[in-house]
Design a protein around this motif. Structure first.
Motif, PDB file in Angstrom:
ATOM      1  N   ALA A   1      10.366 -24.208  11.961  1.00  0.00           N
ATOM      2  CA  ALA A   1       9.653 -23.045  11.622  1.00  0.00           C
ATOM      3  C   ALA A   1       9.146 -21.738  11.128  1.00  0.00           C
ATOM      4  O   ALA A   1       8.371 -21.548  10.516  1.00  0.00           O
ATOM      5  CB  ALA A   1       8.140 -22.811  12.662  1.00  0.00           C
ATOM      6  N   LEU A   2      10.551 -21.886  11.114  1.00  0.00           N
ATOM      7  CA  LEU A   2      11.252 -20.394   9.651  1.00  0.00           C
ATOM      8  C   LEU A   2      11.592 -20.595   8.661  1.00  0.00           C
ATOM      9  O   LEU A   2      12.252 -21.333   7.859  1.00  0.00           O
ATOM     10  CB  LEU A   2      12.140 -19.679  11.044  1.00  0.00           C
ATOM     11  N   ASN A   3      11.155 -19.805   7.367  1.00  0.00           N
ATOM     12  CA  ASN A   3      11.985 -19.759   5.925  1.00  0.00           C
ATOM     13  C   ASN A   3      13.627 -18.834   6.518  1.00  0.00           C
ATOM     14  O   ASN A   3      13.969 -18.290   7.359  1.00  0.00           O
ATOM     15  CB  ASN A   3      10.245 -18.884   5.186  1.00  0.00           C
ATOM     16  N   THR A   4      13.811 -19.417   5.223  1.00  0.00           N
ATOM     17  CA  THR A   4      15.267 -18.904   5.003  1.00  0.00           C
ATOM     18  C   THR A   4      14.842 -16.998   4.998  1.00  0.00           C
ATOM     19  O   THR A   4      16.128 -16.887   5.254  1.00  0.00           O
ATOM     20  CB  THR A   4      16.257 -19.358   3.784  1.00  0.00           C
ATOM     21  N   ALA A   5      14.221 -16.698   4.265  1.00  0.00           N
ATOM     22  CA  ALA A   5      14.097 -14.955   3.687  1.00  0.00           C
ATOM     23  C   ALA A   5      13.729 -14.729   5.205  1.00  0.00           C
ATOM     24  O   ALA A   5      14.469 -13.084   5.299  1.00  0.00           O
ATOM     25  CB  ALA A   5      13.179 -15.034   3.014  1.00  0.00           C
ATOM     26  N   PHE A   6      13.250 -14.998   6.406  1.00  0.00           N
ATOM     27  CA  PHE A   6      13.133 -14.331   7.335  1.00  0.00           C
ATOM     28  C   PHE A   6      14.578 -14.532   8.070  1.00  0.00           C
ATOM     29  O   PHE A   6      15.022 -13.580   9.026  1.00  0.00           O
ATOM     30  CB  PHE A   6      11.812 -15.025   8.380  1.00  0.00           C
ATOM     31  N   LEU A   7      14.434 -15.816   8.261  1.00  0.00           N
ATOM     32  CA  LEU A   7      15.982 -15.739   8.812  1.00  0.00           C
ATOM     33  C   LEU A   7      17.139 -14.675   8.198  1.00  0.00           C
ATOM     34  O   LEU A   7      18.252 -14.728   9.359  1.00  0.00           O
ATOM     35  CB  LEU A   7      16.937 -17.295   8.950  1.00  0.00           C
ATOM     36  N   MET A   8      17.635 -15.011   7.268  1.00  0.00           N
ATOM     37  CA  MET A   8      18.305 -14.436   6.446  1.00  0.00           C
ATOM     38  C   MET A   8      18.479 -12.046   6.672  1.00  0.00           C
ATOM     39  O   MET A   8      19.194 -11.261   7.344  1.00  0.00           O
ATOM     40  CB  MET A   8      18.157 -14.102   4.643  1.00  0.00           C
ATOM     41  N   ALA A   9      16.824 -11.865   7.228  1.00  0.00           N
ATOM     42  CA  ALA A   9      16.620 -10.777   7.063  1.00  0.00           C
ATOM     43  C   ALA A   9      17.207 -10.229   8.453  1.00  0.00           C
ATOM     44  O   ALA A   9      17.614  -9.497   9.327  1.00  0.00           O
ATOM     45  CB  ALA A   9      14.792 -10.935   6.724  1.00  0.00           C
ATOM     46  N   MET A  10      17.277 -11.485   9.514  1.00  0.00           N
ATOM     47  CA  MET A  10      17.343 -11.165  10.933  1.00  0.00           C
ATOM     48  C   MET A  10      18.574 -11.252  11.103  1.00  0.00           C
ATOM     49  O   MET A  10      19.323 -10.342  11.799  1.00  0.00           O
ATOM     50  CB  MET A  10      16.925 -11.931  11.638  1.00  0.00           C
ATOM     51  N   MET A  11      20.267 -11.703  10.701  1.00  0.00           N
ATOM     52  CA  MET A  11      21.095 -11.790   9.974  1.00  0.00           C
ATOM     53  C   MET A  11      21.247 -10.491   9.855  1.00  0.00           C
ATOM     54  O   MET A  11      22.248  -9.838  10.511  1.00  0.00           O
ATOM     55  CB  MET A  11      21.326 -12.824   9.081  1.00  0.00           C
TER      56      MET A  11
END
Length: 225
Positions: A141-151
């Protein structure tokens, strides 16, 4: 019927009697376990016995709210306390064994309902369950940009060496969680359940980072001590 109201009036000062009677009638068996008379409420109006718990009770109905994501936290707390006061185990310590058990069961259910509705993510997930929907088991359900921001944020937390930087990051997370809660209100209103799931997953990531910040702050305090 008047006796039913008399039993409930003290603990439900914030609600009118008709609403209390209507509310509690939905959550219990239609026949009293003690006197076997029909049409019983949470507390039997004929014999005064505390009725058995209905584990299928809708949490929103139990706490007298419409099934909507948006609610007033202060009102939720007030209604929780009013309802809990009527079934608290201390009030039934000298009653029958069945009523003592029912009291503990009702108290547990009310606590669970309150904790679920008080937390935005838990409330959202519960509303999905009422719709027969489940949260995704992966990050689809998540996009790559959000996951990168969380990392990147996780790295910020790990590398932080002073409380001030952590406090700033924590404040940002709090604001983002509030913004996403507002999004959920709109998404539930339009019944966009796919968007709801995405927002809830994002909020879970933010809550995880929030917990990491708290742990890092405790670690820094321990190092100073």
């Amino acid at each position: 019927m008047r006796r039913t109201f008399a039993y409930l009036r003290t603990g439900f000062s914030g609600l009118n009697n008709n609403r209390i009677n209507e509310l509690t009638a939905r959550h219990v068996s239609s026949v009293c376990w003690n006197c076997q008379k029909p049409g019983k409420n949470m507390i039997c109006g004929d014999c005064g016995s505390l009725q058995d718990v209905d584990n299928n009770t809708n949490y929103f109905e139990l706490l007298n709210f419409p099934t909507k994501f948006e609610l007033q936290a202060s009102e939720l707390t007030q209604r929780f306390r009013q309802l809990q006061a009527r079934v608290h185990p201390d009030k039934y310590s000298n009653k029958t064994t069945r009523e003592q058990t029912n009291s503990a069961d009702w108290s547990s259910l009310i606590n669970k309902a309150y904790k679920t509705l008080a937390a935005p993510v838990e409330r959202g997930q519960y509303m999905l369950q009422l719709e027969g929907e489940q949260m995704p088991q992966d990050n689809s359900a998540l996009n790559t940009a959000f996951l990168m921001a969380m990392m990147e944020r996780n790295e910020e937390v790990e590398e932080a060496d002073d409380s001030k930087a952590l406090d700033q990051l924590y404040a940002q997370i709090v604001q983002e969680l509030a913004d996403k809660a507002n999004k959920l209100t709109a998404q539930f209103e339009t019944n966009d359940l796919a968007a709801v799931k995405q927002t809830l997953v994002e909020m879970k990531y933010l809550l995880s980072i929030q917990n990491s910040i708290k742990k890092k702050q405790q670690q820094l305090m321990s190092n100073v001590a």
